[in-house]
Design an enzyme around this catalytic site. Structure first.
Site, mmCIF file in Angstrom:
data_model
loop_
_atom_site.group_PDB
_atom_site.id
_atom_site.type_symbol
_atom_site.label_atom_id
_atom_site.label_comp_id
_atom_site.label_asym_id
_atom_site.label_seq_id
_atom_site.Cartn_x
_atom_site.Cartn_y
_atom_site.Cartn_z
ATOM 1 N N ASP A 87 -7.115 -5.687 4.985
ATOM 2 C CA ASP A 87 -6.199 -4.230 4.822
ATOM 3 C C ASP A 87 -6.410 -3.658 5.973
ATOM 4 O O ASP A 87 -7.444 -3.503 6.853
ATOM 5 C CB ASP A 87 -7.097 -3.505 3.913
ATOM 6 C CG ASP A 87 -6.390 -2.176 3.611
ATOM 7 O OD1 ASP A 87 -5.331 -2.128 3.928
ATOM 8 O OD2 ASP A 87 -7.001 -1.083 2.789
ATOM 9 N N HIS A 104 -8.685 1.988 -3.694
ATOM 10 C CA HIS A 104 -9.301 1.758 -2.702
ATOM 11 C C HIS A 104 -10.021 3.217 -2.130
ATOM 12 O O HIS A 104 -9.405 3.861 -1.775
ATOM 13 C CB HIS A 104 -8.829 1.183 -1.571
ATOM 14 C CG HIS A 104 -9.346 1.132 -0.203
ATOM 15 N ND1 HIS A 104 -8.903 0.800 0.971
ATOM 16 C CD2 HIS A 104 -11.027 1.105 0.019
ATOM 17 C CE1 HIS A 104 -9.894 0.513 2.035
ATOM 18 N NE2 HIS A 104 -10.811 0.726 1.164
ATOM 19 N N SER A 115 0.834 -0.935 0.070
ATOM 20 C CA SER A 115 0.167 -0.052 0.466
ATOM 21 C C SER A 115 1.023 1.128 -0.011
ATOM 22 O O SER A 115 1.708 1.564 0.957
ATOM 23 C CB SER A 115 -0.864 -0.005 1.258
ATOM 24 O OG SER A 115 -1.553 1.329 1.298
ATOM 25 N N MET A 148 -8.642 8.895 -0.122
ATOM 26 C CA MET A 148 -9.379 9.520 1.228
ATOM 27 C C MET A 148 -9.583 10.671 0.887
ATOM 28 O O MET A 148 -8.777 11.775 0.460
ATOM 29 C CB MET A 148 -8.429 9.253 2.616
ATOM 30 C CG MET A 148 -7.714 7.998 2.881
ATOM 31 S SD MET A 148 -6.626 7.855 4.159
ATOM 32 C CE MET A 148 -6.105 6.135 4.298
ATOM 33 N N MET A 163 -11.825 -5.021 5.911
ATOM 34 C CA MET A 163 -10.968 -3.844 6.799
ATOM 35 C C MET A 163 -10.742 -4.539 7.911
ATOM 36 O O MET A 163 -11.653 -4.746 8.881
ATOM 37 C CB MET A 163 -11.610 -2.452 7.023
ATOM 38 C CG MET A 163 -11.995 -1.759 5.625
ATOM 39 S SD MET A 163 -10.170 -1.471 4.610
ATOM 40 C CE MET A 163 -9.572 -0.638 6.010
ATOM 41 N N GLY A 204 -2.640 4.744 8.087
ATOM 42 C CA GLY A 204 -1.932 3.587 8.032
ATOM 43 C C GLY A 204 -1.314 3.461 9.559
ATOM 44 O O GLY A 204 -1.490 4.362 10.598
ATOM 45 N N GLY A 205 -0.417 2.368 9.606
ATOM 46 C CA GLY A 205 0.171 2.087 10.958
ATOM 47 C C GLY A 205 -0.806 1.883 12.145
ATOM 48 O O GLY A 205 -0.359 1.991 13.367
ATOM 49 N N MET A 242 -11.922 5.332 -0.156
ATOM 50 C CA MET A 242 -12.588 5.766 1.214
ATOM 51 C C MET A 242 -13.162 7.148 1.065
ATOM 52 O O MET A 242 -12.585 7.989 1.444
ATOM 53 C CB MET A 242 -11.498 5.582 2.195
ATOM 54 C CG MET A 242 -11.035 4.200 2.562
ATOM 55 S SD MET A 242 -9.571 4.215 3.386
ATOM 56 C CE MET A 242 -8.513 4.227 1.636
ATOM 57 N N HIS A 244 -1.631 -1.075 -4.003
ATOM 58 C CA HIS A 244 -2.872 -0.758 -3.497
ATOM 59 C C HIS A 244 -2.792 0.712 -3.272
ATOM 60 O O HIS A 244 -1.806 1.119 -2.528
ATOM 61 C CB HIS A 244 -2.847 -1.092 -2.128
ATOM 62 C CG HIS A 244 -4.187 -1.144 -1.556
ATOM 63 N ND1 HIS A 244 -5.421 -1.640 -1.647
ATOM 64 C CD2 HIS A 244 -4.439 -0.060 -0.341
ATOM 65 C CE1 HIS A 244 -6.338 -1.183 -0.978
ATOM 66 N NE2 HIS A 244 -5.993 -0.305 -0.076
ATOM 67 N N ASP A 274 -4.657 3.827 -1.820
ATOM 68 C CA ASP A 274 -5.649 4.479 -0.782
ATOM 69 C C ASP A 274 -6.054 6.022 -1.119
ATOM 70 O O ASP A 274 -5.407 6.698 -0.926
ATOM 71 C CB ASP A 274 -5.148 4.418 0.598
ATOM 72 C CG ASP A 274 -5.080 2.935 1.088
ATOM 73 O OD1 ASP A 274 -6.275 2.443 1.035
ATOM 74 O OD2 ASP A 274 -3.991 2.596 1.338
HETATM 75 C C1 DX5 Z 1 -6.357 2.322 5.861
HETATM 76 C C2 DX5 Z 1 -5.937 2.002 4.349
HETATM 77 C C3 DX5 Z 1 -4.828 0.724 4.098
HETATM 78 C C4 DX5 Z 1 -3.293 1.364 4.798
HETATM 79 C C5 DX5 Z 1 -3.042 0.191 5.467
HETATM 80 O O1 DX5 Z 1 -7.196 3.085 5.999
HETATM 81 O O2 DX5 Z 1 -7.040 1.285 3.709
HETATM 82 O O3 DX5 Z 1 -4.741 0.535 3.025
HETATM 83 O O4 DX5 Z 1 -2.694 1.614 3.792
HETATM 84 O O5 DX5 Z 1 -1.883 0.536 6.241
HETATM 85 P P1 DX5 Z 1 -1.148 -0.371 7.198
HETATM 86 O O6 DX5 Z 1 -0.527 -1.758 6.452
HETATM 87 O O7 DX5 Z 1 -0.075 0.366 7.814
HETATM 88 O O8 DX5 Z 1 -2.203 -0.487 8.569
HETATM 89 ZN ZN ZN Z 2 -6.673 0.622 1.633
#
Ligand code: DX5
Ligand code: ZN
Length: 221
Positions: free
Chosen positions: A173, A64, A6, A35, A135, A142-143, A66, A31, A33
């Site tokens: 994810d 993805h 990602s 947002m 999810m 992330g993280g 969101m 991937h 993301d």
């Molecule tokens: C979270 C995203 C993920 C994100 C995951 O909202 O949809 O794709 O990048 O990050 P990690 O692997 O750091 O949890």
């Molecule tokens: Zn994602």
């Protein structure tokens, strides 16, 4: 098994080089993301960034969304180079028309479900999608730490797939590191999206290979 890095966890001061680094791992998917600051309390990047990195790799671009209004974003992301687009089941009455629109654009369809949302929301759409995205954190950042309660949702998605002889992928994810990836694989996941769990390693190729080995060993035979 697909392991998808990602890009959210990459170094944003050099996204092109990071996309190329992900590509060199041999990963099939990247991937991405998206947002919008409404559906989730964070903003990432838009079609212009996807378009800029598109020529750098042949990886499948797994977008993805969101986002509260994917209807206005599907076409721009398709044009920017998305190969597959995932929307959220929490969008309720928007979901079916959005699935049609993604199909009409000739892209693969993913449907994501947040940790608090019941699997009964996903069930009516199973025959319409190429992948379900469970999810394993609340989306937006992330993280974060993996939410163990989501494992039963993976088992449910896998049971439905067997019972109905469907072939959608089961992706996970959020908080995916080697140990949580193994638990997800054992529960029936076949697609592992990982940001921090991969990009935190200097040698991304080795990290990806290790995660692949781990999930292959953990998957039901
Ligand atoms: C979270 C995203 C993920 C994100 C995951 O909202 O949809 O794709 O990048 O990050 P990690 O692997 O750091 O949890
Ligand atoms: Zn994602």
């Amino acid at each position: 098994m697909i392991i998808a890095p990602s890009l959210l966890a990459a170094n944003f001061t050099r996204l092109g080089a990071e996309a190329a680094r992900a590509s060199r791992t041999g990963a099939a998917w990247l991937h991405l993301d998206i947002m919008d600051g409404h559906f989730v309390p964070n903003i990432s990047f838009g079609p212009a960034v996807v378009k800029a990195i598109r020529p750098l790799t042949k990886m499948t671009f797994d977008v993805h969304l969101m986002c509260a209004r994917p209807d206005i974003l599907l076409e721009p992301f398709a044009k920017a180079g998305a190969d597959r687009m995932t929307i959220h089941v929490e969008l309720g009455p928007q979901v079916v028309p959005l699935i049609w629109k993604i199909r009409a654009l000739g892209r693969q369809v993913g449907l994501a479900i947040n940790p608090p949302t019941s699997m009964s929301e996903l069930e009516p759409h199973l025959e319409r999608v190429d992948s379900v995205l469970i999810m394993t954190v609340n989306p937006g950042f992330g993280g974060q730490e993996f939410i163990t309660e989501c494992l039963t949702k993976i088992q449910q998605a896998a049971a439905w797939r067997d019972q109905r002889r469907l072939s959608y992928r089961i992706a996970v994810d959020g908080g995916i590191h080697n140990s949580t990836a193994a638990s997800c694989a054992a529960a029936g996941a076949d697609t592992f999206i990982s940001g921090t769990g991969l990009f935190e390693h200097k040698n991304l190729t080795a990290a990806l290979a290790k995660m692949r080995k781990t999930v292959e060993a953990a998957a039901p035979k």
